[in-house]
Scaffold this motif. Structure first.
Motif, short mmCIF file in Angstrom:
data_model
loop_
_atom_site.label_atom_id
_atom_site.label_comp_id
_atom_site.label_asym_id
_atom_site.label_seq_id
_atom_site.Cartn_x
_atom_site.Cartn_y
_atom_site.Cartn_z
N ALA A 1 125.48 77.57 50.54
CA ALA A 1 124.55 78.08 49.50
C ALA A 1 124.74 76.76 48.39
O ALA A 1 123.43 76.21 47.95
N LEU A 2 125.69 76.14 48.17
CA LEU A 2 125.68 75.02 47.18
C LEU A 2 124.89 73.84 48.00
O LEU A 2 124.13 73.01 47.41
N LEU A 3 125.29 73.52 49.30
CA LEU A 3 124.64 72.47 50.12
C LEU A 3 123.01 72.65 50.04
O LEU A 3 122.48 71.57 49.71
N GLN A 4 122.65 73.72 50.34
CA GLN A 4 121.12 73.97 50.36
C GLN A 4 120.53 74.16 48.90
O GLN A 4 119.33 73.97 48.91
N CYS A 5 121.19 74.16 47.77
CA CYS A 5 120.41 73.95 46.65
C CYS A 5 119.89 72.40 46.50
O CYS A 5 118.95 72.24 45.70
N SER A 6 120.07 71.73 47.53
CA SER A 6 119.68 70.23 47.64
C SER A 6 118.11 70.60 47.70
O SER A 6 117.34 69.56 47.77
N MET A 7 117.84 71.74 48.66
CA MET A 7 116.43 71.74 49.05
C MET A 7 115.36 72.15 47.45
O MET A 7 114.22 71.73 47.78
N PHE A 8 115.82 72.39 46.59
CA PHE A 8 115.34 72.72 45.25
C PHE A 8 115.01 71.41 44.68
O PHE A 8 113.72 71.02 44.23
N PHE A 9 115.88 70.94 44.04
CA PHE A 9 115.89 69.89 43.21
C PHE A 9 114.98 68.71 43.44
O PHE A 9 113.97 67.94 42.87
N GLY A 10 115.43 67.96 45.01
CA GLY A 10 114.57 66.92 45.51
C GLY A 10 112.99 67.17 45.72
O GLY A 10 112.07 66.69 45.25
N ASN A 11 112.79 68.39 46.21
CA ASN A 11 111.66 68.78 46.63
C ASN A 11 110.48 69.28 45.60
O ASN A 11 109.30 68.83 45.42
N LEU A 12 111.24 69.80 44.52
CA LEU A 12 110.56 70.14 43.05
C LEU A 12 110.08 68.79 42.51
O LEU A 12 108.94 68.66 42.12
N PHE A 13 111.09 67.83 42.52
CA PHE A 13 110.67 66.46 42.00
C PHE A 13 109.37 65.71 42.83
O PHE A 13 108.45 65.26 42.19
N VAL A 14 109.66 65.89 43.95
CA VAL A 14 108.60 65.34 45.13
C VAL A 14 107.17 66.27 44.82
O VAL A 14 106.12 65.72 44.82
N TYR A 15 107.26 67.36 44.74
CA TYR A 15 105.98 68.28 44.26
C TYR A 15 105.34 67.63 43.08
O TYR A 15 104.24 67.58 43.15
N TYR A 16 105.96 67.54 42.03
CA TYR A 16 105.22 66.82 40.83
C TYR A 16 104.65 65.41 41.04
O TYR A 16 103.64 64.99 40.40
N GLN A 17 105.73 64.51 41.90
CA GLN A 17 105.11 63.20 42.02
C GLN A 17 103.83 63.11 42.82
O GLN A 17 103.17 62.29 42.85
#
Length: 433
Positions: A140-156
């Protein structure tokens, strides 16, 4: 709080930050490289080829990972390996076809010791009662990585049909910094002694090159056992589906012009939805580990199989066959393609992947306690061979052929896992008599 559990949390945060960078980069690599090639005619780098090289070297070097860890221990191996992820990120700031492929090969070498070290350290911090809980929480902690980076990319990437140099460099720079933060967490892990019988024999009866050769011999003997050969079929499927959702699926959506006015920005949302599924699955199986282990691992893996088959059917109906290659106006059975359905499929892919991987970790850490280093190395070897093969054929096979391969291998892999799980259940019942 128990120190071993604290180390699991730190391990999870370390991998979360490193893979916030890497998994986000995998999700957008094809899109990024396509934008670079539009600006620089001399650049011929291909995202699928890069990832194929990465997983090819990953698979080959997994045979040497137990030998490396016999010298360094899992903590040092993870720090050294995680550093190669950072190096890979940095190379995107200096676009070069040769540099891209060399960095992919180096990362493949580093990934093998990173993941074998992780599996070994997880096993050392767990016992038969806590391995399912710890595997779920780590996942679960590992896959939290899918949130932050992709959310940043979405806005960029919002409102962009072409990813310009300034945007690329900002995204890559931030992701590199996040990867370095993950290395700091891994460096903070404490030493954990091994409880494995064969690990102790390796440390006390062998030294120097003898350690390395003995570790390699143990891995070879384990690979030839009936159970591990059957499990390899399940491992192989996890590699194919990993490469599909981490490299092919997001790119296919980004290349499908009719799915949205600016399909590139949906790529980030796809990664987030995959992450939601992964974290939900890992957290659910971690928190309710005492309940799920009572019924065995096979119901969870079968549930993951059903989720994946449903996702593949919807992807087949929603996306055109030419979607993995380049921008296309083609359609499949739905006209226009549904962005909502694509995001639902992303969630199902993530949740199904969590079902498979948490139970694989639980089995390897709980049933192969005498040789966890070899067991996790063989898992990553088989998985990365499959991923390398997948990324090689992704450049040539249409989406529908790729989905057919996933359906076939998923069915075979699930049956093989269930057979092995049932054999362990019979063994435990006989021991209790």
């Amino acid at each position: 709080m128990e120190m071993k559990f604290v180390m699991i949390i730190i391990l999870g945060f370390g991998f979360m930050f490193v893979f916030t960078a890497f998994q986000t980069m995998c999700n957008i690599e094809k899109t990024i490289l396509d934008s670079i090639s539009q600006e620089d005619d001399s650049f011929k780098g291909d995202g699928y080829t890069s990832l194929a090289i990465l997983y090819l070297f990953f698979s080959l070097s997994n045979w040497l990972a137990p030998s490396f860890i016999s010298f360094t221990g899992p903590r040092v191996a993870m720090v050294v390996g995680a550093s190669t992820y950072t190096l890979f990120m940095i190379t995107f700031l200096f676009p070069s076809t040769a540099l891209l492929y060399v960095a992919s090969a180096v990362l493949g070498l580093g990934a093998s010791i990173t993941w074998t070290g992780q599996g070994t350290y997880l096993a050392r911090c767990s016992n038969a009662e806590t391995i399912s809980r710890n595997s779920g929480i780590f996942w679960a902690l590992l896959q939290c990585s899918m949130f932050f980076g992709n959310l940043f990319v979405y806005y960029q990437f919002q409102d962009k049909t072409h990813i310009d140099t300034e945007t690329r460099n900002l995204v890559i720079g931030v992701l590199t910094g996040v990867a370095i933060l993950g290395i700091v967490f891994l460096a903070a892990l404490r030493f954990m002694a091994s409880n494995a019988e064969q690990d102790n024999e390796l440390e006390h009866q062998h030294t120097g090159c003898g350690q390395a050769l003995y570790a390699l011999k143990l891995a070879g003997k384990l690979f030839c056992t009936k159970r591990m050969l059957l499990l390899s079929l399940a491992f192989f499927y996890t590699g194919l589906e990993l490469s599909f959702f981490s490299g092919v699926f997001g790119s296919s959506i980004g290349f499908t012009s009719k799915i949205a006015s600016t399909p590139k920005e949906i790529v980030g949302l796809v990664g987030i939805c995959i992450g939601v599924g992964e974290v939900f699955g890992g957290g659910f199986f971690g928190i309710l580990a005492s309940k799920t282990t009572r019924f065995g691992r096979d119901p969870i893996v079968i549930a993951g199989y059903v989720l994946h088959m449903a996702a593949y059917l919807m992807i087949f109906l929603n996306l055109p066959n030419s979607a993995p290659f380049t921008d296309t106006t083609d359609i499949s059975y739905l006209d226009p393609p549904s962005a909502t359905m694509a995001l639902v499929c992303a969630f199902l892919l993530g949740l199904g992947d969590a079902c498979f991987n948490t139970q694989v970790y639980s089995m390897l850490g709980g049933e192969f306690v005498n040789n966890p280093v070899g067991a996790f190395a063989l898992f990553k070897f088989t998985q990365s061979v499959a991923a390398a093969i997948s990324f090689f054929y992704s450049s040539h096979f249409g989406l529908y052929v790729q989905l057919a391969i996933l359906v076939a291998t998923g069915t075979i892999g699930t049956v093989a896992f269930v057979i092995v799980e049932w054999s362990f259940k019979r063994e435990h019942r006989e021991m209790e008599k």
